[in-house]
Write a protein that holds these residues in place. Sequence first.
Motif, PDB file in Angstrom:
ATOM      1  N   VAL A 111      29.864   1.481  -2.260  1.00  0.00           N
ATOM      2  CA  VAL A 111      28.555   1.832  -2.805  1.00  0.00           C
ATOM      3  C   VAL A 111      27.912   2.939  -1.988  1.00  0.00           C
ATOM      4  O   VAL A 111      27.279   3.846  -2.506  1.00  0.00           O
ATOM      5  N   PHE A 158      14.945  -7.212  -0.591  1.00  0.00           N
ATOM      6  CA  PHE A 158      16.046  -6.758   0.255  1.00  0.00           C
ATOM      7  C   PHE A 158      16.539  -5.407  -0.251  1.00  0.00           C
ATOM      8  O   PHE A 158      16.824  -5.264  -1.452  1.00  0.00           O
ATOM      9  N   ASP A 194      19.521  -3.079  -0.835  1.00  0.00           N
ATOM     10  CA  ASP A 194      20.871  -3.525  -1.171  1.00  0.00           C
ATOM     11  C   ASP A 194      21.787  -3.364   0.044  1.00  0.00           C
ATOM     12  O   ASP A 194      22.096  -2.246   0.442  1.00  0.00           O
ATOM     13  N   PRO A 195      22.211  -4.477   0.667  1.00  0.00           N
ATOM     14  CA  PRO A 195      23.053  -4.349   1.861  1.00  0.00           C
ATOM     15  C   PRO A 195      24.384  -3.671   1.546  1.00  0.00           C
ATOM     16  O   PRO A 195      25.022  -3.121   2.423  1.00  0.00           O
ATOM     17  N   GLY A 196      24.774  -3.731   0.281  1.00  0.00           N
ATOM     18  CA  GLY A 196      25.981  -2.999  -0.113  1.00  0.00           C
ATOM     19  C   GLY A 196      25.802  -1.504   0.083  1.00  0.00           C
ATOM     20  O   GLY A 196      26.769  -0.766   0.189  1.00  0.00           O
ATOM     21  N   PHE A 207      17.365  -1.699  -4.382  1.00  0.00           N
ATOM     22  CA  PHE A 207      17.225  -3.070  -3.867  1.00  0.00           C
ATOM     23  C   PHE A 207      18.362  -3.966  -4.337  1.00  0.00           C
ATOM     24  O   PHE A 207      19.018  -3.696  -5.341  1.00  0.00           O
ATOM     25  N   LEU A 208      18.536  -5.062  -3.610  1.00  0.00           N
ATOM     26  CA  LEU A 208      19.550  -6.056  -3.959  1.00  0.00           C
ATOM     27  C   LEU A 208      19.314  -6.536  -5.395  1.00  0.00           C
ATOM     28  O   LEU A 208      18.208  -6.960  -5.728  1.00  0.00           O
ATOM     29  N   PRO A 209      20.342  -6.465  -6.231  1.00  0.00           N
ATOM     30  CA  PRO A 209      20.125  -6.822  -7.642  1.00  0.00           C
ATOM     31  C   PRO A 209      20.045  -8.329  -7.848  1.00  0.00           C
ATOM     32  O   PRO A 209      20.887  -8.949  -8.474  1.00  0.00           O
ATOM     33  N   LEU A 210      19.025  -8.905  -7.286  1.00  0.00           N
ATOM     34  CA  LEU A 210      18.856 -10.352  -7.368  1.00  0.00           C
ATOM     35  C   LEU A 210      17.369 -10.600  -7.469  1.00  0.00           C
ATOM     36  O   LEU A 210      16.588 -10.024  -6.735  1.00  0.00           O
ATOM     37  N   ASP A 211      16.991 -11.442  -8.397  1.00  0.00           N
ATOM     38  CA  ASP A 211      15.581 -11.556  -8.707  1.00  0.00           C
ATOM     39  C   ASP A 211      15.085 -12.985  -8.504  1.00  0.00           C
ATOM     40  O   ASP A 211      15.844 -13.932  -8.518  1.00  0.00           O
ATOM     41  N   ASP A 233      18.213   1.969  -8.207  1.00  0.00           N
ATOM     42  CA  ASP A 233      18.783   0.725  -7.679  1.00  0.00           C
ATOM     43  C   ASP A 233      18.743   0.627  -6.158  1.00  0.00           C
ATOM     44  O   ASP A 233      19.771   0.407  -5.527  1.00  0.00           O
ATOM     45  N   LEU A 260      16.294  -3.150   6.230  1.00  0.00           N
ATOM     46  CA  LEU A 260      16.954  -4.228   5.477  1.00  0.00           C
ATOM     47  C   LEU A 260      16.036  -4.884   4.448  1.00  0.00           C
ATOM     48  O   LEU A 260      16.467  -5.241   3.364  1.00  0.00           O
ATOM     49  N   ARG A 261      14.766  -5.079   4.783  1.00  0.00           N
ATOM     50  CA  ARG A 261      13.933  -5.846   3.854  1.00  0.00           C
ATOM     51  C   ARG A 261      12.468  -5.457   3.965  1.00  0.00           C
ATOM     52  O   ARG A 261      12.041  -4.867   4.952  1.00  0.00           O
ATOM     53  N   GLU A 286      29.405   5.186  -0.315  1.00  0.00           N
ATOM     54  CA  GLU A 286      30.048   6.467  -0.568  1.00  0.00           C
ATOM     55  C   GLU A 286      29.701   6.993  -1.954  1.00  0.00           C
ATOM     56  O   GLU A 286      29.586   8.191  -2.173  1.00  0.00           O
ATOM     57  N   ASP A 287      29.509   6.085  -2.902  1.00  0.00           N
ATOM     58  CA  ASP A 287      29.155   6.525  -4.250  1.00  0.00           C
ATOM     59  C   ASP A 287      27.704   6.967  -4.334  1.00  0.00           C
ATOM     60  O   ASP A 287      27.378   7.972  -4.947  1.00  0.00           O
TER      61      ASP A 287
END
Lengths: 366, 377
Positions: free
Chosen positions: B214, B202, B204-206, B184-188, B182, B151-152, B216-217
Amino acid sequence: MRFLFLKSASILSVALSWSGVPAAERTDAMNGTNPAFKSIGPLAFSPDGVLFAGDTQSAAIFALDLGKAAPGGAPGAKAIAAFDQQVAALLGTDVREITVTDLAVHPKTRNAFASVMRGQGTNAQPALLRVDGAGTIDVVAFADVKFSRVELPNPPAANPGDQRNARTSSITDMAFVEGRLYVAGLSNEEFSSKLRSVSYPFNTVDNGTSVEIYHGNHGQFETRSPVYTFVPYTVKGETNLIAGYLCTPLVTFPINSLKSGAKVMGTTIAELGNRNRPLDMIVYQKDGKEFLLMSNNSRGVMKIPTDGFADAASITSRVADKAGVGYETIATMKGVEQLDLLDATSTIILARSDAGVLNLDIVALP
Amino acid sequence: MPYVKSAVVTAALFLFAACAGGGAAGIGPAQPRVVLNVDTPRPTIDIVDVPDHVLIELGTLDSREHWAAVLKISVGPDQPAMLGQYRIEGRRVRFTPMFPLDKGRQYHVVFSPAGITPVTATVGLPAPDTTPTTVVTEVYPTADTVPENQLRLYVHFSAPMGMRGGLDFVHLLDEVGQEVKDPFLPLDAEFWNEDRTRYTVFFDPGRQKRGIPVIEDMGRSLTEGQSYTLVVDSQWRDGNGLPLKDTYRRTFKVGPPDEKPLDPKSWKIVLPAANTMAALQVTFPEPLDHGLLLRALGVLRTNRRPMEGEVTVGTNELTWSFTPDDPWKPGAYHIIAFASLEDLAGNRIGRAFEVDQFDRSDSSNEPERTLIPFVVR
């Protein structure tokens, strides 16, 4: 930007000439004058001009009353090209040392206020700037500003003697609705959703309560995706929050459901696409209809009519990419990082150009 | 007596200035000079030897704009005047910048009141040492293998870092050195500790949870059986604006996903003896999250009050030990585990990260807790 409804205002004054009080003389009080920000981030005005400013590093919120000094400039706001470079020059530094953290419009003067961090590391210094209708940028002097302050509670440690607890909370958005300030935040250790609220004036109320938000998503409950930005809107006489989550969904819930200890089930009314983070949102009226305008880090600015929100079905089944309430991408608004409603017909934005320059711009509401 | 002494010094200076002025030009008063004053807590830019008739004129100025028109201090000749306070002190005009002058930056000064030849100068504080010294000291988890749904990561630095977050500077490379897109969580920029020496990344939990498009993609960021290299780019600037001393690299393997909740019954506990200061030691069957181990586990006394002591997290975050500040007294104690305690994949006690149910929501700030009783004899 978030517009707020405030029932009471404290007494305030702002000096636009700097008094030169060094930071070391500041106090870390819960109220008084000369607010000691460690960092300055999200901004939100009340209709009568009290400014809430989030200190993301201290996980604290300051209520500042800009008082009679607030209308000192020419009414309105003016576009400023290369805003970040202009600010850097005024503050005596290079543009790489400037971080603009939020933008908010004063409800009466329509001057734009921007929160800025100057410098790097733990020595970075906060600044609150005012842009008036003549395009003049002034720095609000904290030394004469009266404030009240509230801290978001940090969970206690199981071993209170240990000094290495490195958990911090940060604030990503705020809105004042029906007597309470709602605050979305993130933790650097727990990936979870916290939407806290606290009543105002701060000194008469509790530390705030925490409510976790849930939303149906792709056939299962996504319990731990944080709310990042949100804005209040009214539907059928009931005040709702519409919230943009990390990892895509747009969720609504009535604020009266956000009671202490409640289990809140939000309605996922739209999936706005993967790999996208909502940045900021406003609600506005045009031609008798209401719209949500939302900026995103990778999917541009979206215009979404709110009239379908009330009856939108919750998305509970798997979707390939996008679903739910539709939106229109405003192709002319690119690189928008912050936005607020300037007046009935226009929005003020901070947008980054392809060359990386941050421009303060005013555009007609789409 | 200090008053008299001061007056004498002032008189002497005045005499010196008059002589110097006469000597330099042969006629007329001294030309004003620009001086960088470093004797005050905040360095100022001063104009000295200002003629009296100019001082009288300057005394009438009442706005920032008027002052900036006669004394413009800027970061470049074509830049607007920077903000600060103007003040006349004796025969000196003092500009105190609103924010401290940056070390190593050159400031342009133009002093151009009516009645004198304009004075221009460039002043600046010495540049700081620009030798990079900040390094990555550790990245948690430290084990060679992490679960596929890790997770992180915590990236620790030897000194405070700058304002920018790390997503531009933290890279994940696959076995052939190709960058994972991509991960990691897209948050900076939000995930620092208070002194900006620890940055949380983090995944990306998605991309961690099943059933979300995500995954599946794009699949999860990490794939079981593969090796990856975490790269922390030296271009990441520290709190002094300097790059890191070195680029940091660490290679790790990826094991199967971990989707099981924590079970305290599987923890092995070594009890201390009474009247000693031996450590209470807990060994876990899998590594737990380093940051949470430091604050989500503790010891309660018989009266259920927290006990003070020093926590040590062992190799690969597989052990946690607690050394009390005072010797153990015989009696009943509890290990307390807050609900926030997680393993590397975000699984908690009794609750996996990936779970299809409502969680409880707490109305207070008091976290849910698990108590594990033990007796010291």
